[in-house]
Write a protein that holds these residues in place. Structure first.
Motif, PDB file in Angstrom:
ATOM      1  N   MET A   1      51.281  43.896 -18.719  1.00 12.61           N
ATOM      2  CA  MET A   1      51.451  43.999 -17.376  1.00 12.61           C
ATOM      3  C   MET A   1      53.379  43.924 -17.245  1.00 12.61           C
ATOM      4  N   GLY A   2      53.740  43.680 -17.988  1.00 15.52           N
ATOM      5  CA  GLY A   2      54.958  43.377 -17.810  1.00 15.52           C
ATOM      6  C   GLY A   2      55.787  44.402 -17.563  1.00 15.52           C
ATOM      7  N   ASN A   3      55.315  45.608 -18.622  1.00 14.03           N
ATOM      8  CA  ASN A   3      56.080  47.135 -18.940  1.00 14.03           C
ATOM      9  C   ASN A   3      56.267  47.314 -17.639  1.00 14.03           C
ATOM     10  N   LYS A   4      54.551  46.833 -16.548  1.00 12.55           N
ATOM     11  CA  LYS A   4      54.990  47.378 -15.219  1.00 12.55           C
ATOM     12  C   LYS A   4      55.765  47.573 -13.819  1.00 12.55           C
ATOM     13  N   GLY A   5      56.167  48.117 -12.978  1.00 10.19           N
ATOM     14  CA  GLY A   5      56.393  48.070 -12.231  1.00 10.19           C
ATOM     15  C   GLY A   5      56.701  47.102 -10.457  1.00 10.19           C
ATOM     16  N   PHE A   6      57.042  46.459 -10.074  1.00  8.32           N
ATOM     17  CA  PHE A   6      56.336  45.735  -9.454  1.00  8.32           C
ATOM     18  C   PHE A   6      54.906  46.191  -8.516  1.00  8.32           C
ATOM     19  N   TRP A   7      54.963  47.448  -7.610  1.00  9.44           N
ATOM     20  CA  TRP A   7      53.821  47.886  -6.560  1.00  9.44           C
ATOM     21  C   TRP A   7      52.307  48.410  -8.040  1.00  9.44           C
ATOM     22  N   GLU A   8      52.624  48.568  -9.123  1.00 13.87           N
ATOM     23  CA  GLU A   8      52.281  48.671  -9.901  1.00 13.87           C
ATOM     24  C   GLU A   8      50.789  47.305 -10.755  1.00 13.87           C
ATOM     25  N   SER A   9      51.886  46.222 -10.805  1.00 10.14           N
ATOM     26  CA  SER A   9      51.578  45.236 -11.449  1.00 10.14           C
ATOM     27  C   SER A   9      50.354  43.987 -10.637  1.00 10.14           C
ATOM     28  N   GLY A  10      50.163  44.448  -9.896  1.00  8.18           N
ATOM     29  CA  GLY A  10      49.620  43.271  -8.861  1.00  8.18           C
ATOM     30  C   GLY A  10      48.790  44.148  -8.029  1.00  8.18           C
ATOM     31  N   HIS A  11      48.239  43.579  -7.021  1.00  9.92           N
ATOM     32  CA  HIS A  11      46.735  43.909  -5.784  1.00  9.92           C
ATOM     33  C   HIS A  11      47.844  43.409  -4.178  1.00  9.92           C
ATOM     34  N   LYS A  12      48.306  45.281  -3.467  1.00 11.58           N
ATOM     35  CA  LYS A  12      48.604  45.554  -2.453  1.00 11.58           C
ATOM     36  C   LYS A  12      47.932  45.061  -1.460  1.00 11.58           C
ATOM     37  N   PRO A  13      46.281  45.163  -1.289  1.00 12.95           N
ATOM     38  CA  PRO A  13      45.613  44.981  -0.682  1.00 12.95           C
ATOM     39  C   PRO A  13      45.791  43.243  -0.171  1.00 12.95           C
ATOM     40  N   SER A  14      45.906  42.822  -1.001  1.00 12.32           N
ATOM     41  CA  SER A  14      45.467  41.032  -1.213  1.00 12.32           C
ATOM     42  C   SER A  14      47.467  40.691  -0.759  1.00 12.32           C
ATOM     43  N   LEU A  15      48.748  41.438  -1.890  1.00 15.04           N
ATOM     44  CA  LEU A  15      49.995  41.062  -0.681  1.00 15.04           C
ATOM     45  C   LEU A  15      50.156  40.885   0.705  1.00 15.04           C
ATOM     46  N   PHE A  16      49.372  42.408   1.491  1.00 14.80           N
ATOM     47  CA  PHE A  16      49.730  42.927   2.397  1.00 14.80           C
ATOM     48  C   PHE A  16      48.575  41.724   3.255  1.00 14.80           C
ATOM     49  N   SER A  17      47.483  41.217   3.196  1.00 13.63           N
ATOM     50  CA  SER A  17      46.547  40.357   3.831  1.00 13.63           C
ATOM     51  C   SER A  17      47.411  38.527   3.711  1.00 13.63           C
ATOM     52  N   SER A  18      48.287  39.061   2.524  1.00 11.87           N
ATOM     53  CA  SER A  18      48.516  37.176   2.483  1.00 11.87           C
ATOM     54  C   SER A  18      50.025  37.181   3.582  1.00 11.87           C
ATOM     55  N   PHE A  19      50.351  38.318   3.342  1.00  8.03           N
ATOM     56  CA  PHE A  19      51.441  38.998   4.698  1.00  8.03           C
ATOM     57  C   PHE A  19      50.883  38.153   6.365  1.00  8.03           C
ATOM     58  N   LEU A  20      49.863  39.152   6.508  1.00 10.53           N
ATOM     59  CA  LEU A  20      49.456  38.668   7.886  1.00 10.53           C
ATOM     60  C   LEU A  20      48.828  37.804   8.569  1.00 10.53           C
ATOM     61  N   TYR A  21      48.470  37.293   6.763  1.00  8.38           N
ATOM     62  CA  TYR A  21      47.425  35.512   7.345  1.00  8.38           C
ATOM     63  C   TYR A  21      48.828  34.762   7.591  1.00  8.38           C
TER      64      TYR A  21
END
Length: 408
Positions: A1-21
């Motif tokens: 995971m350490g070699n991946k870029g930011f957008w590839e290393s996590g879960h975008k829908p959850s990040l977006f949901s966190s922001f909306l909430y």
């Protein structure tokens, strides 16, 4: 995971949901701030009472963040967030349909703290999906939900002057219901959930010096941001004689700076280190607040507050670039504790400004005290940085990767 870029290393829908909430919750949490100058036409208040009304939601959020932080570790951030949004609807219905006195408004304000407590679920939901070198950016994006304040300061008083301030509470039910549905569909708890914490674990965390240090730092950055976001409409209305809508518009300018620079602060902290960022940002905030204490002309004070809130907002992101480095396995519980401390700072800021104005007839002493507090944080960070670099941070406060190297 350490070699991946930011957008590839996590879960975008959850990040977006966190922001909306966080965004819709923050919008609701600060409703009392701009509305108080409209509400006072129905319930006359002195300076101290106005400060109390805008401070109570922050106090409620501070207390309830501990509760939601505990639930986040027990049942997961997604279910905790869903529960938090459902409970937030209670004070909105009360404020819309059933308030008949200033005392009841105090209770509504205190219960609005449930929305402020969203921090304790939204940030762990995002954070647990991302590796150490991306914590600042992930937490900054999720935390940028404090931009919800902009919608409140921009539209609440406009709606209130046409339809009445009670209607604002009713209309706020619409966005939170929509976000509840989106959040329920998109959000997903990370598979890397820590072991549920007990009350004894809370006690153990509170015994650590670093816990209290982060609490102090965040009480100034986040407390300063949310406290000013809630109080500046009163300040502009009282000091410069602006109408409720105009006062809220000028507040919006300052809030925009604090909101949108939170992810910038997290990103820069990832790049150059949270320690370096915090020392610069606290110094900047101290200088701006000291300058505001001279009560310059409206255009000048607006520019000073814009830069000052920018420093505080970026400071929020910088603090939470550091916290996960120190407490990787306890991020849920520590987020609740540190977030609660931020709420405490936000509670006392309106009290300082309002009560000193009540007793002296001037905002100068209050802003000077706030400047001194920010300056003391520069000294504090300078003192603790050496020990933190030895224990868990790289040079300047950058993250260490699993192999002990610095993030690039």
């Amino acid at each position: 995971m350490g070699n991946k870029g930011f957008w590839e290393s996590g879960h975008k829908p959850s990040l977006f949901s966190s922001f909306l909430y966080f965004d819709v919750s923050f919008m609701i949490w600060v409703l009392m701030g701009p509305l108080v100058v409209v509400i006072m036409s129905d319930y006359p208040m002195d300076a101290a009472q106005k400060a109390n009304l805008v401070a109570l939601p922050i106090l409620g959020g501070s207390i309830l963040r501990l509760v939601l932080g505990f639930l986040t570790d027990r049942i997961g951030p997604k279910r905790t967030g869903q529960l938090g949004m459902l409970i937030t609807m209670v004070p909105l219905v009360w404020g819309w349909q059933f308030v008949n006195s200033l005392n009841e408004l105090y209770y509504v304000g205190l219960l609005l703290g449930v929305a402020g407590a969203s921090f304790a679920a939204a940030l762990p939901l995002a954070s647990r999906w991302y590796p150490p070198q991306y914590q600042g950016l992930a937490m900054g994006i999720a935390g940028a939900g404090n931009s919800g304040t902009v919608f409140t300061t921009l539209f609440a008083n406009r709606i209130a002057q046409v339809y009445g301030w009670e209607t604002v509470f009713g209309l706020a039910l619409i966005p939170i219901a929509v976000v509840f549905l989106v959040f329920s569909i998109l959000a997903k708890d990370s598979p890397n959930q820590p072991k549920p914490k007990t009350l004894a674990d809370y006690g153990n965390i509170l015994k650590l010096k670093d816990t209290w240090l982060f609490c102090i730092l965040y009480s100034v950055t986040f407390g300063g941001f949310v406290g000013l976001a809630n109080y500046l409409t009163i300040f502009f209305n009282t000091q410069y004689g602006l109408s409720p809508v105009r006062a809220a518009d000028f507040t919006t300018l300052a809030v925009i700076a604090g909101s949108f620079f939170r992810p910038v602060g997290g990103w820069l902290a990832d790049r150059i280190g949270g320690i370096r960022m915090l020392m610069l940002l606290y110094a900047g905030a101290a200088l701006m607040l000291a300058s505001v204490s001279s009560i310059p002309p409206l255009g000048v004070v607006t520019a000073l507050l814009f830069v000052g809130m920018m420093c505080l907002g970026a400071g929020n992101g910088s603090v939470f670039q550091l916290v996960p480095q120190r407490f990787q396995g306890e991020i849920g519980i520590v987020t609740g504790i540190v977030g609660a401390a931020g709420g405490v700072g936000g509670y006392f800021l309106p009290k300082i400004l309002g009560n000193l104005y009540q007793s002296t007839g001037s905002y100068t002493p209050g802003f000077l005290i706030l400047s001194g507090i920010a300056l003391s944080c520069v000294v504090l960070v300078g003192i603790v940085q050496g020990q933190w670099k030895k224990e868990f941070l790289g040079q300047g406060g950058k993250a260490r990767l699993d192999d002990g190297t610095l993030a690039s």
